[in-house]
Design a protein around this motif. Sequence first.
Motif, PDB file in Angstrom:
ATOM      1  N   GLU A 139       0.816  -1.212   0.000  1.00  0.00           N
ATOM      2  CA  GLU A 139       0.000   0.000   0.000  1.00  0.00           C
ATOM      3  C   GLU A 139       0.851   1.264   0.000  1.00  0.00           C
ATOM      4  O   GLU A 139       0.400   2.324  -0.456  1.00  0.00           O
ATOM      5  CB  GLU A 139      -0.932   0.025   1.225  1.00  0.00           C
ATOM      6  N   MET A 140       2.083   1.180   0.510  1.00  0.00           N
ATOM      7  CA  MET A 140       2.931   2.366   0.613  1.00  0.00           C
ATOM      8  C   MET A 140       3.793   2.574  -0.630  1.00  0.00           C
ATOM      9  O   MET A 140       4.439   3.605  -0.764  1.00  0.00           O
ATOM     10  CB  MET A 140       3.823   2.254   1.857  1.00  0.00           C
ATOM     11  N   MET A 141       3.797   1.606  -1.548  1.00  0.00           N
ATOM     12  CA  MET A 141       4.612   1.726  -2.753  1.00  0.00           C
ATOM     13  C   MET A 141       3.945   2.651  -3.768  1.00  0.00           C
ATOM     14  O   MET A 141       2.737   2.901  -3.721  1.00  0.00           O
ATOM     15  CB  MET A 141       4.807   0.342  -3.396  1.00  0.00           C
ATOM     16  N   LYS A 142       4.729   3.184  -4.694  1.00  0.00           N
ATOM     17  CA  LYS A 142       4.205   4.039  -5.758  1.00  0.00           C
ATOM     18  C   LYS A 142       3.671   3.162  -6.888  1.00  0.00           C
ATOM     19  O   LYS A 142       4.304   2.992  -7.932  1.00  0.00           O
ATOM     20  CB  LYS A 142       5.301   4.984  -6.262  1.00  0.00           C
ATOM     21  N   ASN A 143       2.512   2.609  -6.653  1.00  0.00           N
ATOM     22  CA  ASN A 143       1.895   1.715  -7.626  1.00  0.00           C
ATOM     23  C   ASN A 143       0.846   2.480  -8.434  1.00  0.00           C
ATOM     24  O   ASN A 143       0.064   3.238  -7.879  1.00  0.00           O
ATOM     25  CB  ASN A 143       1.218   0.532  -6.920  1.00  0.00           C
ATOM     26  N   ARG A 144       0.790   2.261  -9.732  1.00  0.00           N
ATOM     27  CA  ARG A 144      -0.234   2.916 -10.531  1.00  0.00           C
ATOM     28  C   ARG A 144      -0.523   2.098 -11.784  1.00  0.00           C
ATOM     29  O   ARG A 144       0.332   1.353 -12.289  1.00  0.00           O
ATOM     30  CB  ARG A 144       0.172   4.343 -10.916  1.00  0.00           C
ATOM     31  N   VAL A 145      -1.746   2.256 -12.283  1.00  0.00           N
ATOM     32  CA  VAL A 145      -2.191   1.540 -13.482  1.00  0.00           C
ATOM     33  C   VAL A 145      -2.432   2.564 -14.582  1.00  0.00           C
ATOM     34  O   VAL A 145      -3.160   3.540 -14.384  1.00  0.00           O
ATOM     35  CB  VAL A 145      -3.479   0.742 -13.202  1.00  0.00           C
ATOM     36  N   THR A 146      -1.826   2.358 -15.750  1.00  0.00           N
ATOM     37  CA  THR A 146      -1.998   3.273 -16.878  1.00  0.00           C
ATOM     38  C   THR A 146      -2.199   2.446 -18.147  1.00  0.00           C
ATOM     39  O   THR A 146      -2.514   1.260 -18.080  1.00  0.00           O
ATOM     40  CB  THR A 146      -0.769   4.184 -17.045  1.00  0.00           C
ATOM     41  N   LYS A 147      -2.031   3.105 -19.295  1.00  0.00           N
ATOM     42  CA  LYS A 147      -2.049   2.389 -20.562  1.00  0.00           C
ATOM     43  C   LYS A 147      -0.835   2.826 -21.370  1.00  0.00           C
ATOM     44  O   LYS A 147      -0.280   3.917 -21.164  1.00  0.00           O
ATOM     45  CB  LYS A 147      -3.350   2.627 -21.323  1.00  0.00           C
ATOM     46  N   THR A 148      -0.422   1.996 -22.290  1.00  0.00           N
ATOM     47  CA  THR A 148       0.680   2.319 -23.184  1.00  0.00           C
ATOM     48  C   THR A 148       0.180   2.221 -24.618  1.00  0.00           C
ATOM     49  O   THR A 148      -0.224   1.144 -25.065  1.00  0.00           O
ATOM     50  CB  THR A 148       1.866   1.354 -22.988  1.00  0.00           C
ATOM     51  N   SER A 149       0.160   3.347 -25.318  1.00  0.00           N
ATOM     52  CA  SER A 149      -0.283   3.352 -26.712  1.00  0.00           C
ATOM     53  C   SER A 149       0.821   2.786 -27.596  1.00  0.00           C
ATOM     54  O   SER A 149       1.985   3.187 -27.484  1.00  0.00           O
ATOM     55  CB  SER A 149      -0.640   4.770 -27.160  1.00  0.00           C
ATOM     56  N   ILE A 150       0.446   1.857 -28.449  1.00  0.00           N
ATOM     57  CA  ILE A 150       1.400   1.309 -29.419  1.00  0.00           C
ATOM     58  C   ILE A 150       1.441   2.215 -30.640  1.00  0.00           C
ATOM     59  O   ILE A 150       2.495   2.664 -31.060  1.00  0.00           O
ATOM     60  CB  ILE A 150       1.013  -0.129 -29.829  1.00  0.00           C
ATOM     61  N   GLN A 151       0.242   2.511 -31.199  1.00  0.00           N
ATOM     62  CA  GLN A 151       0.150   3.398 -32.363  1.00  0.00           C
ATOM     63  C   GLN A 151      -1.250   3.977 -32.497  1.00  0.00           C
ATOM     64  O   GLN A 151      -2.232   3.382 -32.056  1.00  0.00           O
ATOM     65  CB  GLN A 151       0.487   2.646 -33.654  1.00  0.00           C
ATOM     66  N   PHE A 152      -1.309   5.183 -33.131  1.00  0.00           N
ATOM     67  CA  PHE A 152      -2.564   5.747 -33.598  1.00  0.00           C
ATOM     68  C   PHE A 152      -2.515   5.738 -35.120  1.00  0.00           C
ATOM     69  O   PHE A 152      -1.599   6.310 -35.709  1.00  0.00           O
ATOM     70  CB  PHE A 152      -2.747   7.192 -33.108  1.00  0.00           C
ATOM     71  N   GLY A 153      -3.478   5.088 -35.748  1.00  0.00           N
ATOM     72  CA  GLY A 153      -3.522   5.028 -37.199  1.00  0.00           C
ATOM     73  C   GLY A 153      -4.783   5.673 -37.729  1.00  0.00           C
ATOM     74  O   GLY A 153      -5.866   5.504 -37.164  1.00  0.00           O
ATOM     75  N   VAL A 154      -4.658   6.433 -38.835  1.00  0.00           N
ATOM     76  CA  VAL A 154      -5.804   7.140 -39.412  1.00  0.00           C
ATOM     77  C   VAL A 154      -6.095   6.609 -40.810  1.00  0.00           C
ATOM     78  O   VAL A 154      -5.198   6.494 -41.646  1.00  0.00           O
ATOM     79  CB  VAL A 154      -5.509   8.663 -39.460  1.00  0.00           C
TER      80      VAL A 154
END
Length: 371
Positions: A203-218
């Motif tokens: 609980e005291m650690m700097k833990n976080r959940v995010t996302k990593t984008s690989i690519q944006f294609g149009v």
Amino acid sequence: MKKHLFPVLIVIISLTFFTSCQKKEVVKKAPEPIKLLPLSGEQIFNKYQDAVVLIKHSFVYKITIDGEDFFFKDYDKRTGEISEFLSYEEAKADPNVTWGTGFFIDPQGTLLTNRHVVDVRPSDEEGKLILSGIKYRLESMYYAGAEDYRSKRSDYERLQYNNYNYDGYGSTVPEADMIRMGQILDEAEDRLNALGDYIENFEMMKNRVTKTSIQFGVFFNNQKSESLNDYVQYKSVKISENPEVDLTMMKPVNPGELIGRKIVSADMSKIDSIQIKPLKITEKVTMLGYNHGVAIGNTTSGMKPQLTEGNISQVTDENKVLYTIPALPGSSGSPVFDKFGRLVAVNFAGRTGTQSFNYGIQTQQIARFIK
């Protein structure tokens, strides 16, 4: 003296009168305001179909625990349970894919779309749930490991006892093997204790959940693609910091890839106007977008956006406007036009349980974000 001044005064008065007449002659009337003509749905579609693009976002989720990154593909939004951990290369080879819509706002190919099209990180609550699930998994590993360790330690101690108290019925184990077994058990105990400490301080650690984008294609209107990787790569350059304004601006990674592409900018005249009047109730509005993403948009003739129409169904508030335009996932970021073909909203959300009531970011917030 007075006789000499009289002709001079006459000349001055004449010149003043002539000049004032000249000034009156050059005064021009203010130009008449341009009268806008309503457009049919077909005319709006034909005018702006090349302004709308399909956006492919490839991504994976990332969890950082005590400075170390782990990647995973899915998680249960109810329980926070995640799929197996992957290396970045494994995640990159098989990412998640989500679809959205964007539209051009200038000839350089700058796109406007929703923030949630490019930022698909779990919510704060989901992040806490995932971390709680991770901790629960670690605790399960610890208890299972502790039970296995106790069983193996018991077997080792029994063999050790038999070695020193051989009575002809037990079996002996070479001393070197016994020493190695003891070392293995000590190492396992150290790992188990380290895992226990890790869980205790989780609980005291700097833990976080995010996302990593690989690519944006149009993908562009009428584009025929041999594969769904045949796109122009884009990047996010500006994200709204206002949680109530779901907008993002994107630009091409390599502008040279736009050469030969047909780029049509949306009519921003209502956005740019000094005095923006709110949309009236029941006013007709038209949306162009990729409902359901590639599932509907990819046709045998190439990528094709769809037109949907409705009416303003609620008086505009400070951030959003409600309308009766049908929409499906994938239409996020679609431009919404008034009857004159001017941009008046950016579609961003629907009412739960219905496809016929949707929200758009309203005009003033679009203007603030762009400027």
